[in-house]
Motif scaffolding. Structure first.
Motif, PDB file in Angstrom:
ATOM      1  N   HIS A  28      -7.479   1.559   2.510  1.00 22.34           N
ATOM      2  CA  HIS A  28      -7.676   2.654   1.632  1.00 22.34           C
ATOM      3  C   HIS A  28      -7.775   3.548   0.700  1.00 22.34           C
ATOM      4  O   HIS A  28      -7.718   4.463   0.596  1.00 22.34           O
ATOM      5  CB  HIS A  28      -5.709   2.808   2.059  1.00 22.34           C
ATOM      6  N   SER A  29      -8.296   1.785  -0.520  1.00 29.59           N
ATOM      7  CA  SER A  29      -8.766   2.535  -1.711  1.00 29.59           C
ATOM      8  C   SER A  29     -10.602   2.750  -2.028  1.00 29.59           C
ATOM      9  O   SER A  29     -10.754   3.442  -3.115  1.00 29.59           O
ATOM     10  CB  SER A  29      -9.170   1.169  -2.392  1.00 29.59           C
TER      11      SER A  29
ATOM     12  N   TRP B 295      -7.957  -4.691  -4.501  1.00 31.25           N
ATOM     13  CA  TRP B 295      -6.686  -3.439  -3.668  1.00 31.25           C
ATOM     14  C   TRP B 295      -7.210  -2.604  -5.505  1.00 31.25           C
ATOM     15  O   TRP B 295      -7.366  -3.126  -6.039  1.00 31.25           O
ATOM     16  CB  TRP B 295      -5.619  -3.680  -4.098  1.00 31.25           C
TER      17      TRP B 295
ATOM     18  N   CYS C 113       0.707  -0.863  -0.329  1.00 29.28           N
ATOM     19  CA  CYS C 113      -0.129   0.295   0.293  1.00 29.28           C
ATOM     20  C   CYS C 113       0.934   1.077   0.263  1.00 29.28           C
ATOM     21  O   CYS C 113       2.097   1.149   0.691  1.00 29.28           O
ATOM     22  CB  CYS C 113      -0.815  -0.131   1.457  1.00 29.28           C
ATOM     23  N   ASP C 114       0.619   2.082  -0.995  1.00 24.60           N
ATOM     24  CA  ASP C 114       1.285   3.851  -1.009  1.00 24.60           C
ATOM     25  C   ASP C 114       1.021   5.290  -0.519  1.00 24.60           C
ATOM     26  O   ASP C 114       1.483   5.663  -0.271  1.00 24.60           O
ATOM     27  CB  ASP C 114       1.362   4.315  -2.651  1.00 24.60           C
ATOM     28  N   LEU C 115      -0.044   4.291   0.305  1.00 20.18           N
ATOM     29  CA  LEU C 115      -0.718   5.792   1.905  1.00 20.18           C
ATOM     30  C   LEU C 115       0.675   6.045   2.641  1.00 20.18           C
ATOM     31  O   LEU C 115       1.330   4.795   3.005  1.00 20.18           O
ATOM     32  CB  LEU C 115      -2.028   5.077   1.850  1.00 20.18           C
TER      33      LEU C 115
ATOM     34  N   ARG D   2      -3.303   0.918  -3.805  1.00 18.81           N
ATOM     35  CA  ARG D   2      -3.290   1.478  -2.207  1.00 18.81           C
ATOM     36  C   ARG D   2      -4.384  -0.446  -1.822  1.00 18.81           C
ATOM     37  O   ARG D   2      -5.128  -1.026  -2.668  1.00 18.81           O
ATOM     38  CB  ARG D   2      -4.960   1.942  -2.085  1.00 18.81           C
ATOM     39  N   CYS D   3      -4.300  -0.497  -0.531  1.00 17.34           N
ATOM     40  CA  CYS D   3      -4.681  -1.393   0.184  1.00 17.34           C
ATOM     41  C   CYS D   3      -6.496  -1.575  -0.204  1.00 17.34           C
ATOM     42  O   CYS D   3      -7.389  -0.439   0.353  1.00 17.34           O
ATOM     43  CB  CYS D   3      -4.123  -1.991   1.659  1.00 17.34           C
TER      44      CYS D   3
ATOM     45  N   CYS E 128       1.240   2.771   5.502  1.00 20.41           N
ATOM     46  CA  CYS E 128       0.561   1.966   5.743  1.00 20.41           C
ATOM     47  C   CYS E 128       1.519   0.422   5.492  1.00 20.41           C
ATOM     48  O   CYS E 128       2.356   0.669   4.950  1.00 20.41           O
ATOM     49  CB  CYS E 128      -0.597   1.953   4.482  1.00 20.41           C
TER      50      CYS E 128
END
Length: 75
Positions: A51-52, A41, A9-11, A47-48, A18
């Motif tokens: 968070h997506s 995703w 996850c890139d957040l 994003r997981c 994350c």
């Protein structure tokens, strides 16, 4: 030893990033992203599911009480 792609996850925010990741079990990038998208995703950016902001699948409904049928009298 085998190699496999892992989607992260890139957040990130001011508290850190994350920690969610998904081991895909494949070395093919297209298959890895397809696998991730199938389970919720978001890709580009990665994003997981938490968070997506994608709708999650609705779980099946389980009845609390089984349906009853009217019993027929036996002769």
């Amino acid at each position: 030893m085998s190699l496999a792609l892992v989607v992260h996850c890139d957040l990130s925010d001011r508290y850190g990033s994350c920690a969610a990741y998904l081991p895909t079990g494949t070395t093919d990038e297209a298959k890895a992203y397809a696998t991730a998208q199938q389970i919720g995703w978001s890709i580009d950016p990665d994003r997981c599911p938490a968070h997506s902001h994608r709708p999650r699948p609705i779980p099946p409904v389980h009845r609390l009480r089984p349906r009853t049928t009217k019993e027929t009298p036996t002769p």
